[in-house]
Write an enzyme that holds these catalytic residues in place. Structure first.
Site, short mmCIF file in Angstrom:
data_model
loop_
_atom_site.label_atom_id
_atom_site.label_comp_id
_atom_site.label_asym_id
_atom_site.label_seq_id
_atom_site.Cartn_x
_atom_site.Cartn_y
_atom_site.Cartn_z
N TYR A 110 -9.69 2.48 -5.33
CA TYR A 110 -8.55 3.40 -5.51
C TYR A 110 -8.91 4.45 -6.54
O TYR A 110 -9.40 4.11 -7.61
CB TYR A 110 -7.30 2.63 -5.96
CG TYR A 110 -6.14 2.89 -5.01
CD1 TYR A 110 -5.64 4.18 -4.87
CD2 TYR A 110 -5.60 1.88 -4.25
CE1 TYR A 110 -4.61 4.44 -3.97
CE2 TYR A 110 -4.57 2.12 -3.36
CZ TYR A 110 -4.08 3.42 -3.22
OH TYR A 110 -3.08 3.68 -2.34
N ARG A 155 -15.69 12.41 9.02
CA ARG A 155 -14.41 12.99 9.42
C ARG A 155 -13.58 13.28 8.16
O ARG A 155 -13.25 12.38 7.40
CB ARG A 155 -13.69 11.97 10.29
CG ARG A 155 -12.44 12.44 10.98
CD ARG A 155 -12.15 11.54 12.16
NE ARG A 155 -13.22 11.71 13.14
CZ ARG A 155 -13.37 12.78 13.92
NH1 ARG A 155 -12.47 13.75 13.91
NH2 ARG A 155 -14.40 12.88 14.74
N GLU A 161 -6.84 7.74 -7.45
CA GLU A 161 -5.91 8.87 -7.48
C GLU A 161 -6.31 9.80 -8.62
O GLU A 161 -6.70 9.34 -9.69
CB GLU A 161 -4.49 8.38 -7.73
CG GLU A 161 -3.84 7.75 -6.51
CD GLU A 161 -2.44 7.25 -6.82
OE1 GLU A 161 -1.68 7.02 -5.87
OE2 GLU A 161 -2.09 7.09 -8.00
N ASP A 168 -9.50 29.56 7.95
CA ASP A 168 -9.59 28.17 8.43
C ASP A 168 -10.90 28.08 9.21
O ASP A 168 -10.94 28.31 10.41
CB ASP A 168 -8.39 27.83 9.32
CG ASP A 168 -8.43 26.38 9.78
OD1 ASP A 168 -9.45 25.69 9.52
OD2 ASP A 168 -7.46 25.91 10.41
C1 LIG Z 1 -10.46 21.05 13.88
C2 LIG Z 1 -9.56 22.07 13.28
C3 LIG Z 1 -8.57 21.73 12.35
C4 LIG Z 1 -8.13 20.32 12.04
O1 LIG Z 1 -9.01 19.35 11.77
P1 LIG Z 1 -8.54 17.81 11.82
O2 LIG Z 1 -9.58 17.15 10.98
O3 LIG Z 1 -8.52 17.40 13.24
O4 LIG Z 1 -7.19 17.72 11.20
C5 LIG Z 1 -7.84 22.76 11.76
N1 LIG Z 1 -8.06 24.03 12.07
C6 LIG Z 1 -9.00 24.40 12.97
C7 LIG Z 1 -9.18 25.85 13.27
C8 LIG Z 1 -9.76 23.44 13.62
O5 LIG Z 1 -10.67 23.82 14.51
#
Ligand SMILES: *Cc1c(COP(=O)(O)O)cnc(C)c1O
Length: 418
Positions: free
Chosen positions: A64, A245, A66, A210
């Site tokens: 843990y 992941r 945090e 993103d």
């Molecule tokens: C894959 C992806 C995410 C989210 O990723 P997760 O790990 O599945 O939550 C967010 N934004 C974009 C543009 C993505 O391609």
């Protein structure tokens, strides 16, 4: 190949698991075999190295933690603090960022935290619309983002499939968003980060990149970096970047504290220290020259595959790709996306359907990150395109050819005696 002949990078621990829980062990073996036997063309997937898997399967999973290194709410964090510091140092060095937060549990969690850091509920955000390749976290009504913020979608040109920057300018000017999001799940070209920066500056809006998909290409120098342009970059670590992941946020020192507080304690609890250690391992791998070679080969393979798919009669959105991603419409072959995906699955090729930037039909989204990790190059892309065209046209005889090709490029080296 029988189930037991599949190489498990975690063989020793696995044998113990099999004695304890044969039912679940069979599931793990079946999935490992599935991954090795078909052609894994899901654009968001890759194969973790045995070293990354070792960190993921380590006792750091027990801890843990945090808070942040040196400021934990729990005792006994002296080793995991080092792991997180190494992960952050490697991430900032790799991407030339002032600050990194490696705690987000996923890409979506990273986006949620970034919105929490920069926005208030009800704020207006400009992002690529979902029909054009926006992610659920870019304003889907089924997602927190669409519920808590007011999203204005921008699209792509229906003819070219490319972002229409005039339209982005016009929408920004009209709606005065507090933040602009650049990033997509299926846009195969490089966004013009400078153009987005100029629009954001004009409005005094935040620019959020993103970069969940291209961040691995950025790490390998095979795609332009959003880091110099965006106020905040959110990303995943498990796509082309080939780590565990999870998610990650990069930003300037000016936003570091807000971003950190938005991750913990605002949107998350304890950090997953085994995943953070595995992220550190993956960043270390991405710093090596071999990863630069890998990232460039991913793009070369995608370009070759896209051109070959066009020769097979599919329509490739934007006419090609700059990245690992290909968005293709099988309609010229008289098949819709879901039907094509089913036929491709029966022929041993695993991939997704996706929205197309025009019409109502769904297309196909695929990528070359996983097959390139397996060591495949241009010649194999030509072969895959041949299997692909035959499958979409309904001429495939089954999964054997794809399985044979995949079998020649095992994702993990097969040791003696297996
Ligand atoms: C894959 C992806 C995410 C989210 O990723 P997760 O790990 O599945 O939550 C967010 N934004 C974009 C543009 C993505 O391609």
């Amino acid at each position: 190949m029988t189930v037991t002949q599949v190489h498990r990078p975690w063989a020793a621990d696995f044998d113990a698991l099999r004695r304890q829980d044969p039912e679940l062990a069979d599931v793990l073996l079946g999935e490992t075999r599935r991954q090795a036997r078909g052609l894994q063309l899901i654009a968001a997937e890759n194969f973790n190295s045995p070293a990354v898997l070792a960190a993921l399967g380590s006792p750091l999973a027990n801890k843990y933690a945090e808070g942040y290194p040196g400021k934990r709410h729990h005792g006994g964090c002296e080793y995991v603090d080092v792991a997180e510091r190494i992960a952050c140092d490697r991430a900032t060095a790799l991407f030339g960022a002032e600050h990194a937060n490696v705690q987000p549990h996923s890409g979506s969690a990273a986006v949620l935290a970034v919105y929490a850091a920069l926005l208030r509920p009800g704020d207006t955000v400009l992002a690529m619309g979902l029909p054009f390749g926006g992610h659920l976290t870019h304003g889907s009504p089924a997602n927190f983002s669409g519920r808590w913020f007011s999203f204005v979608p921008y699209g792509v040109d229906a003819e070219t499939g490319l972002i229409d920057y005039e339209q982005v300018w016009a929408l920004a000017d009209k709606h005065r968003p507090k933040a602009i999001v650049v990033g997509s799940i299926s846009y195969p070209r490089h966004p013009d980060y400078l153009a987005f920066r100029e629009i954001a500056d004009e409005l005094g809006a935040y620019l959020v990149a993103d970069a969940a998909h291209p961040i691995g290409l950025v790490a390998g120098g095979a795609a332009p970096s959003p880091v110099p342009y965006a106020d905040v970059v959110c990303a995943t670590t498990h796509k082309v970047l080939r780590g565990p992941r999870g998610g990650m946020i990069l930003c300037g020192a000016n936003l570091a504290e807000r971003v950190d507080r938005a991750v913990f304690p605002f949107t998350q609890g304890g950090a997953q220290m085994h995943t953070i250690a595995a992220k550190a391992v993956a960043f270390g791998e991405a710093e090596a020259p071999a990863f630069t070679t890998y990232a460039h080969q991913v793009v070369t393979n995608a370009r070759v595959l896209a051109a070959a798919l066009e020769r097979e009669g599919l329509s490739v959105v934007t006419g090609g790709t700059d990245t690992h991603l290909i968005t293709a419409d099988p309609a010229p072959l008289g098949v819709d996306g879901p039907t094509a995906r089913g036929r491709l699955a029966a022929a041993g090729m695993v991939l997704d359907t996706c929205a197309l930037p025009y019409g109502n039909q769904r297309g196909l989204r695929l990528g070359t990150a996983a097959v390139t990790t397996q060591g495949m190059e241009e010649a194999e892309m030509e072969r895959i395109a041949g299997f692909f065209g035959a499958a979409v046209r309904g001429e495939s005889t089954g999964p054997e050819e794809a399985a044979e090709l995949a079998g020649a490029f095992p994702p993990y080296p097969v040791p003696e005696g297996h």
